[in-house]
Design a protein around this motif. Sequence first.
Motif, PDB file in Angstrom:
ATOM      1  N   ARG A 127      47.213  -2.545  21.105  1.00 45.32           N
ATOM      2  CA  ARG A 127      47.379  -3.995  21.209  1.00 45.32           C
ATOM      3  C   ARG A 127      48.457  -4.455  20.240  1.00 45.32           C
ATOM      4  O   ARG A 127      48.695  -3.809  19.212  1.00 45.32           O
ATOM      5  CB  ARG A 127      46.052  -4.693  20.903  1.00 45.32           C
ATOM      6  CG  ARG A 127      46.051  -6.209  21.040  1.00 45.32           C
ATOM      7  CD  ARG A 127      44.636  -6.754  20.908  1.00 45.32           C
ATOM      8  NE  ARG A 127      44.642  -8.207  20.751  1.00 45.32           N
ATOM      9  CZ  ARG A 127      43.548  -8.944  20.548  1.00 45.32           C
ATOM     10  NH1 ARG A 127      42.360  -8.350  20.489  1.00 45.32           N
ATOM     11  NH2 ARG A 127      43.626 -10.260  20.398  1.00 45.32           N
ATOM     12  N   VAL A 128      49.107  -5.547  20.562  1.00 45.64           N
ATOM     13  CA  VAL A 128      50.117  -6.155  19.698  1.00 45.64           C
ATOM     14  C   VAL A 128      49.563  -7.465  19.145  1.00 45.64           C
ATOM     15  O   VAL A 128      49.202  -8.366  19.907  1.00 45.64           O
ATOM     16  CB  VAL A 128      51.421  -6.432  20.473  1.00 45.64           C
ATOM     17  CG1 VAL A 128      52.424  -7.163  19.577  1.00 45.64           C
ATOM     18  CG2 VAL A 128      52.023  -5.134  20.994  1.00 45.64           C
ATOM     19  N   PHE A 129      49.488  -7.560  17.816  1.00 48.36           N
ATOM     20  CA  PHE A 129      49.050  -8.783  17.153  1.00 48.36           C
ATOM     21  C   PHE A 129      50.263  -9.494  16.571  1.00 48.36           C
ATOM     22  O   PHE A 129      51.067  -8.888  15.857  1.00 48.36           O
ATOM     23  CB  PHE A 129      48.059  -8.474  16.027  1.00 48.36           C
ATOM     24  CG  PHE A 129      46.733  -7.969  16.509  1.00 48.36           C
ATOM     25  CD1 PHE A 129      45.748  -8.852  16.935  1.00 48.36           C
ATOM     26  CD2 PHE A 129      46.481  -6.599  16.547  1.00 48.36           C
ATOM     27  CE1 PHE A 129      44.525  -8.378  17.387  1.00 48.36           C
ATOM     28  CE2 PHE A 129      45.258  -6.116  17.002  1.00 48.36           C
ATOM     29  CZ  PHE A 129      44.280  -7.009  17.424  1.00 48.36           C
ATOM     30  N   GLY A 130      50.411 -10.766  16.886  1.00 50.21           N
ATOM     31  CA  GLY A 130      51.512 -11.559  16.352  1.00 50.21           C
ATOM     32  C   GLY A 130      51.048 -12.967  16.068  1.00 50.21           C
ATOM     33  O   GLY A 130      49.879 -13.317  16.291  1.00 50.21           O
ATOM     34  N   SER A 131      51.968 -13.785  15.591  1.00 48.23           N
ATOM     35  CA  SER A 131      51.638 -15.181  15.315  1.00 48.23           C
ATOM     36  C   SER A 131      51.708 -15.991  16.606  1.00 48.23           C
ATOM     37  O   SER A 131      52.058 -15.481  17.670  1.00 48.23           O
ATOM     38  CB  SER A 131      52.619 -15.746  14.283  1.00 48.23           C
ATOM     39  OG  SER A 131      53.939 -15.764  14.813  1.00 48.23           O
ATOM     40  N   GLU A 132      51.367 -17.272  16.480  1.00 51.73           N
ATOM     41  CA  GLU A 132      51.467 -18.189  17.619  1.00 51.73           C
ATOM     42  C   GLU A 132      52.706 -19.074  17.429  1.00 51.73           C
ATOM     43  O   GLU A 132      53.184 -19.265  16.315  1.00 51.73           O
ATOM     44  CB  GLU A 132      50.208 -19.066  17.703  1.00 51.73           C
ATOM     45  CG  GLU A 132      48.915 -18.282  17.874  1.00 51.73           C
ATOM     46  CD  GLU A 132      48.857 -17.490  19.169  1.00 51.73           C
ATOM     47  OE1 GLU A 132      49.483 -17.925  20.156  1.00 51.73           O
ATOM     48  OE2 GLU A 132      48.203 -16.425  19.179  1.00 51.73           O
ATOM     49  N   LEU A 133      53.218 -19.626  18.501  1.00 56.26           N
ATOM     50  CA  LEU A 133      54.410 -20.463  18.410  1.00 56.26           C
ATOM     51  C   LEU A 133      54.179 -21.722  17.572  1.00 56.26           C
ATOM     52  O   LEU A 133      55.124 -22.314  17.052  1.00 56.26           O
ATOM     53  CB  LEU A 133      54.889 -20.848  19.814  1.00 56.26           C
ATOM     54  CG  LEU A 133      55.498 -19.698  20.631  1.00 56.26           C
ATOM     55  CD1 LEU A 133      55.769 -20.161  22.059  1.00 56.26           C
ATOM     56  CD2 LEU A 133      56.784 -19.186  19.981  1.00 56.26           C
ATOM     57  N   ASP A 134      52.905 -22.131  17.431  1.00 54.21           N
ATOM     58  CA  ASP A 134      52.605 -23.312  16.614  1.00 54.21           C
ATOM     59  C   ASP A 134      52.502 -22.987  15.123  1.00 54.21           C
ATOM     60  O   ASP A 134      52.202 -23.852  14.305  1.00 54.21           O
ATOM     61  CB  ASP A 134      51.329 -23.995  17.097  1.00 54.21           C
ATOM     62  CG  ASP A 134      50.075 -23.132  16.904  1.00 54.21           C
ATOM     63  OD1 ASP A 134      50.177 -22.007  16.358  1.00 54.21           O
ATOM     64  OD2 ASP A 134      48.988 -23.585  17.313  1.00 54.21           O
TER      65      ASP A 134
END
Length: 211
Positions: A127-134
């Motif tokens: 899985r890829v964990f990243g931030s959100e655009l907000d």
Amino acid sequence: MTTIYFDLDGTLTNPKAGITRSIQYALERLGHEVPTEDELIWCIGPPLHASLAKILGSDNLADQALLLYRERFSDIGIFENEAYPGIKDTLATLAASDRRMFVATSKPAVYAERIIDHFGLRTYFERVFGSELDGARTDKGELLQYALQETKVDPKRAIMIGDRSHDMIGARRNAMTAIGVLYGYGNREELMSAGAHHVCAAHRDLLDHAR
């Protein structure tokens, strides 16, 4: 079994051109002085909004700059990037030992997913964990806490691999082993002062520590 979380920018891929040129685009659109690509290298890795705010001296201007940055990055800058030579071989060797492996990046997940697919790295990661655009989960400590909870992994059996201080700090905050790499955009002093347990000059050296 050890679980490994990899940073993306400066660890799996070299994103210099795409990130720095997109920052230049945003600054130019705002009528701000435009540094060279090399002068913007320090922006690679940490949460981008904070870096833009430092350049522009204003959170409001940083908000505008981030939107302009994404205007270019989402179509052009995202692929002005390259996987580090040999990184697939290193990932394949680690994956062959049945380790669980994930990506954990401050970059918005919507971009990180496309980059992972574009460079054929998907097969190595659950899985890829990243931030959100907000802006949610741009802090590496918060991101890793979320990733550990989602994957139900004991942090004492988890490793974070990255090239900047915030990767090491985030790992330490979550009681993970912190491993820094020197082929990205951080140096030994930055990584060690941020709490790295080990520092590797080349990604193949990870095979000696990511056990």
